[in-house]
Design a protein around this motif. Structure first.
Motif, PDB file in Angstrom:
ATOM      1  N   ASP A 221       0.824  -1.202   0.000  1.00  0.00           N
ATOM      2  CA  ASP A 221       0.000   0.000   0.000  1.00  0.00           C
ATOM      3  C   ASP A 221       0.862   1.258   0.000  1.00  0.00           C
ATOM      4  OD1 ASP A 221      -2.151   1.647   0.073  1.00  0.00           O
ATOM      5  OD2 ASP A 221      -2.667   1.292   2.165  1.00  0.00           O
ATOM      6  N   GLN A 222       1.949   1.243   0.770  1.00  0.00           N
ATOM      7  CA  GLN A 222       2.807   2.422   0.876  1.00  0.00           C
ATOM      8  C   GLN A 222       3.497   2.730  -0.448  1.00  0.00           C
ATOM      9  OE1 GLN A 222       2.906   4.362   3.581  1.00  0.00           O
ATOM     10  NE2 GLN A 222       1.396   2.995   4.534  1.00  0.00           N
ATOM     11  N   ALA A 223       3.941   1.697  -1.128  1.00  0.00           N
ATOM     12  CA  ALA A 223       4.657   1.897  -2.393  1.00  0.00           C
ATOM     13  C   ALA A 223       3.715   1.941  -3.591  1.00  0.00           C
ATOM     14  CB  ALA A 223       5.680   0.785  -2.588  1.00  0.00           C
ATOM     15  N   ASP A 224       2.402   1.811  -3.340  1.00  0.00           N
ATOM     16  CA  ASP A 224       1.416   1.831  -4.427  1.00  0.00           C
ATOM     17  C   ASP A 224       1.747   0.757  -5.467  1.00  0.00           C
ATOM     18  OD1 ASP A 224      -0.588   2.613  -6.243  1.00  0.00           O
ATOM     19  OD2 ASP A 224       0.760   4.033  -7.230  1.00  0.00           O
ATOM     20  N   ARG A 225       2.050  -0.464  -4.982  1.00  0.00           N
ATOM     21  CA  ARG A 225       2.449  -1.528  -5.904  1.00  0.00           C
ATOM     22  C   ARG A 225       1.406  -2.641  -5.921  1.00  0.00           C
ATOM     23  NH1 ARG A 225       7.225  -2.470  -4.182  1.00  0.00           N
ATOM     24  NH2 ARG A 225       6.813  -4.283  -2.868  1.00  0.00           N
ATOM     25  N   HIS A 226       0.844  -2.869  -7.111  1.00  0.00           N
ATOM     26  CA  HIS A 226      -0.060  -3.988  -7.349  1.00  0.00           C
ATOM     27  C   HIS A 226       0.680  -5.059  -8.143  1.00  0.00           C
ATOM     28  CE1 HIS A 226      -2.956  -0.782  -6.523  1.00  0.00           C
ATOM     29  NE2 HIS A 226      -3.898  -1.701  -6.365  1.00  0.00           N
ATOM     30  N   ILE A 227       0.185  -6.286  -8.076  1.00  0.00           N
ATOM     31  CA  ILE A 227       0.689  -7.342  -8.952  1.00  0.00           C
ATOM     32  C   ILE A 227      -0.480  -7.941  -9.714  1.00  0.00           C
ATOM     33  CG2 ILE A 227       2.688  -7.902  -7.521  1.00  0.00           C
ATOM     34  CD1 ILE A 227       1.153 -10.365  -6.517  1.00  0.00           C
ATOM     35  N   LEU A 228      -0.204  -8.338 -10.949  1.00  0.00           N
ATOM     36  CA  LEU A 228      -1.215  -8.993 -11.770  1.00  0.00           C
ATOM     37  C   LEU A 228      -1.270 -10.468 -11.392  1.00  0.00           C
ATOM     38  CD1 LEU A 228      -3.191  -9.054 -14.209  1.00  0.00           C
ATOM     39  CD2 LEU A 228      -1.205  -9.619 -15.629  1.00  0.00           C
ATOM     40  N   LEU A 229      -2.448 -10.935 -11.031  1.00  0.00           N
ATOM     41  CA  LEU A 229      -2.634 -12.344 -10.709  1.00  0.00           C
ATOM     42  C   LEU A 229      -3.029 -13.094 -11.976  1.00  0.00           C
ATOM     43  CD1 LEU A 229      -4.623 -12.086  -7.341  1.00  0.00           C
ATOM     44  CD2 LEU A 229      -2.161 -12.261  -7.686  1.00  0.00           C
ATOM     45  N   SER A 230      -2.306 -14.150 -12.270  1.00  0.00           N
ATOM     46  CA  SER A 230      -2.615 -14.981 -13.433  1.00  0.00           C
ATOM     47  C   SER A 230      -2.303 -16.427 -13.083  1.00  0.00           C
ATOM     48  CB  SER A 230      -1.802 -14.549 -14.654  1.00  0.00           C
ATOM     49  OG  SER A 230      -0.418 -14.769 -14.437  1.00  0.00           O
ATOM     50  N   PHE A 231      -2.847 -17.327 -13.868  1.00  0.00           N
ATOM     51  CA  PHE A 231      -2.613 -18.749 -13.611  1.00  0.00           C
ATOM     52  C   PHE A 231      -1.138 -19.096 -13.749  1.00  0.00           C
ATOM     53  CE2 PHE A 231      -1.985 -22.861 -15.822  1.00  0.00           C
ATOM     54  CZ  PHE A 231      -2.205 -23.700 -14.743  1.00  0.00           C
ATOM     55  N   GLU A 232      -0.541 -18.696 -14.852  1.00  0.00           N
ATOM     56  CA  GLU A 232       0.819 -19.136 -15.161  1.00  0.00           C
ATOM     57  C   GLU A 232       1.848 -18.550 -14.199  1.00  0.00           C
ATOM     58  OE1 GLU A 232       3.073 -21.744 -17.133  1.00  0.00           O
ATOM     59  OE2 GLU A 232       0.993 -21.349 -17.718  1.00  0.00           O
ATOM     60  N   ALA A 233       1.706 -17.275 -13.860  1.00  0.00           N
ATOM     61  CA  ALA A 233       2.746 -16.603 -13.077  1.00  0.00           C
ATOM     62  C   ALA A 233       2.541 -16.706 -11.573  1.00  0.00           C
ATOM     63  CB  ALA A 233       2.829 -15.126 -13.479  1.00  0.00           C
ATOM     64  N   VAL A 234       1.293 -16.915 -11.121  1.00  0.00           N
ATOM     65  CA  VAL A 234       1.035 -16.834  -9.681  1.00  0.00           C
ATOM     66  C   VAL A 234       0.376 -18.097  -9.120  1.00  0.00           C
ATOM     67  CG1 VAL A 234      -0.044 -15.475  -7.850  1.00  0.00           C
ATOM     68  CG2 VAL A 234       0.788 -14.326  -9.903  1.00  0.00           C
ATOM     69  N   LEU A 235      -0.796 -18.461  -9.648  1.00  0.00           N
ATOM     70  CA  LEU A 235      -1.540 -19.566  -9.032  1.00  0.00           C
ATOM     71  C   LEU A 235      -0.889 -20.918  -9.310  1.00  0.00           C
ATOM     72  CD1 LEU A 235      -3.888 -20.462  -7.351  1.00  0.00           C
ATOM     73  CD2 LEU A 235      -5.335 -20.458  -9.391  1.00  0.00           C
ATOM     74  N   LYS A 236      -0.403 -21.129 -10.508  1.00  0.00           N
ATOM     75  CA  LYS A 236       0.245 -22.404 -10.834  1.00  0.00           C
ATOM     76  C   LYS A 236       1.430 -22.693  -9.912  1.00  0.00           C
ATOM     77  CE  LYS A 236       2.698 -24.707 -14.647  1.00  0.00           C
ATOM     78  NZ  LYS A 236       3.079 -24.577 -16.089  1.00  0.00           N
ATOM     79  N   PRO A 237       2.370 -21.751  -9.733  1.00  0.00           N
ATOM     80  CA  PRO A 237       3.471 -22.020  -8.793  1.00  0.00           C
ATOM     81  C   PRO A 237       2.988 -22.258  -7.367  1.00  0.00           C
ATOM     82  CG  PRO A 237       3.989 -20.138 -10.195  1.00  0.00           C
ATOM     83  CD  PRO A 237       2.550 -20.460 -10.430  1.00  0.00           C
ATOM     84  N   ALA A 238       1.939 -21.532  -6.956  1.00  0.00           N
ATOM     85  CA  ALA A 238       1.430 -21.703  -5.593  1.00  0.00           C
ATOM     86  C   ALA A 238       0.833 -23.096  -5.402  1.00  0.00           C
ATOM     87  CB  ALA A 238       0.388 -20.628  -5.289  1.00  0.00           C
ATOM     88  N   LEU A 239       0.096 -23.587  -6.396  1.00  0.00           N
ATOM     89  CA  LEU A 239      -0.499 -24.923  -6.302  1.00  0.00           C
ATOM     90  C   LEU A 239       0.575 -26.009  -6.290  1.00  0.00           C
ATOM     91  CD1 LEU A 239      -3.528 -24.515  -8.750  1.00  0.00           C
ATOM     92  CD2 LEU A 239      -3.646 -24.796  -6.275  1.00  0.00           C
ATOM     93  N   LEU A 240       1.563 -25.863  -7.155  1.00  0.00           N
ATOM     94  CA  LEU A 240       2.632 -26.867  -7.210  1.00  0.00           C
ATOM     95  C   LEU A 240       3.427 -26.894  -5.906  1.00  0.00           C
ATOM     96  CD1 LEU A 240       3.911 -26.360 -10.877  1.00  0.00           C
ATOM     97  CD2 LEU A 240       2.491 -28.215  -9.993  1.00  0.00           C
ATOM     98  N   GLN A 241       3.697 -25.721  -5.345  1.00  0.00           N
ATOM     99  CA  GLN A 241       4.439 -25.676  -4.088  1.00  0.00           C
ATOM    100  C   GLN A 241       3.628 -26.289  -2.952  1.00  0.00           C
ATOM    101  OE1 GLN A 241       7.710 -24.699  -3.623  1.00  0.00           O
ATOM    102  NE2 GLN A 241       7.292 -25.688  -1.647  1.00  0.00           N
TER     103      GLN A 241
END
Length: 375
Positions: free
Chosen positions: A298-318
């Motif tokens: 919030d302080q740095a005004d930084r968002h990230i794009l959530l996508s299957f390939e870049a975010v959810l897929k690695p999280a599920l595999l881990q």
């Protein structure tokens, strides 16, 4: 002390609501009405619902995933093949042409109201018991209603209905009615936006026809144009990134980018910065609620794009690497949704993602346990 008790109660209520929501979303609501079944279904095709011993679940496979629907009551139609009267119950065997159905009428001194060879219609509660002098437990119907069938065509009708229901409803995840009918433009808009968000999450694209349909609505929001424009810009940024890592997005960059676009396009009107800020606030809020953006800092005004390939897929595999003994769909969903960045993603995205991992042979699902494992 009162504060501690209040906190415990609040967390307990939250957890119960979460479990109910998760159960409804993943497996539909339990079916409490009488479900038309064949004897073979009751004898062989029903299984224990996961985590509920002696329950009754209809299981089927769709998109590479095993799903289950909890059943409580059933109705069958068949010929009485056996009658055994005991002191506290009457045990019937019904032959519907697929298998023998066990049916029990409980009560002190009750007598069978039917005779051998009668064609009957039975409605009852599904039950697992060791009656029938059997060593193993078996499923039976505890009779609530039983009646003779006078017209043999009713048996044919029952067969036709069971086959149609099995194909159209029992083994489908689709709703049995069109939610857009009678729901007005809001339902259509919501469905269209959900489709756009889902495609953006999994494919990093927006289908032109979906975009045209979304922007062509009569009840469109004044900020819908900039919503899709911003989303397309973010998706393009992710696709053209030199790394597969998730990209960072800031609110201020999009404000400045919009101002530069207007200047380079040579538009004559003055830039109303306040209006653009309000529009982008709407856009970022909508994308966060859709599960496509996460405010990481919030302080740095930084968002990230959530996508299957870049975010959810690695999280599920881990997650599955951390649990070599396997995890079920509710366990996986619970572990994912508890993470801040995934709190707004729809449950069906998790389910679809597991299907993609199974199809790509990175993950396997055991049919007997319905658990997922790293391959």
């Amino acid at each position: 002390m009162n504060y501690i008790y209040a906190s415990i109660i609040c967390y307990a209520v939250y957890f119960i609501h979460f479990l109910v929501f998760l159960f409804d979303a993943l497996w539909e609501r339990p079916t409490h009405s009488f479900v038309k079944l064949f004897g073979l279904h009751i004898r062989c095709d029903l299984h224990d619902f996961e985590g509920l011993p002696a329950s009754h679940a209809w299981r089927w496979k769709t998109a590479g995933l095993w799903r289950a629907r909890l059943l409580t009551k059933a109705q069958c139609c068949g010929v009485v093949a056996s009658i055994v009267e005991r002191s506290d119950r009457v045990e019937l065997l019904l032959d519907d042409g697929t298998a023998l159905v066990k049916a029990v009428l409980w009560g002190e001194g009750v007598h069978a109201q039917v005779a051998l060879g009668d064609l009957v219609h039975v409605e009852g509660k599904l039950n697992v018991d060791k009656n029938w002098d059997a060593v193993e437990q078996s499923r039976e119907l505890r009779i609530l209603r039983i009646s003779k069938v006078e017209d043999p065509n009713e048996e044919l009708l029952h067969w036709a209905q069971v086959m149609e229901l099995e194909k159209a409803y029992y083994s489908t995840t689709e709703e049995s009615f069109d939610t857009s009918v009678g729901a007005g433009g809001d339902a259509n808009a919501g469905k269209c936006w959900e489709g756009i968000a889902t495609e953006a999450f999994f494919c990093l694209t927006i289908d032109p026809s979906s975009k045209q349909q979304f922007l062509g609505r009569r009840d469109r929001d004044i900020h819908d144009d900039i919503l899709l424009e911003t989303l397309e810009s973010i998706l393009h940024q992710q696709k053209t990134s030199s790394t597969k890592e998730v990209i960072a997005i800031t609110f201020s960059d999009h404000i400045r980018g919009g101002e530069c676009d207007v200047i380079t396009k040579g538009e004559a009107q003055a830039i109303n910065k306040n209006n653009r800020i309000r529009a982008l606030q709407f856009v970022f809020r909508r994308l966060r609620r859709a599960g496509l953006l996460f405010l990481e800092d919030d302080q740095a005004d930084r968002h990230i794009l959530l996508s299957f390939e870049a975010v959810l897929k690695p999280a599920l595999l881990q997650l599955l690497r951390d649990y070599p003994q396997g995890r079920s769909i509710p366990e996986i969903a619970g572990a994912i949704l508890i993470q801040d960045q995934f709190k707004c993603i729809p449950l069906h995205w998790i389910e679809t993602s597991l299907g993609h991992l199974v199809a790509s042979q990175l993950v396997v699902q055991r049919e007997e346990s319905q658990l997922f494992f790293i391959k």
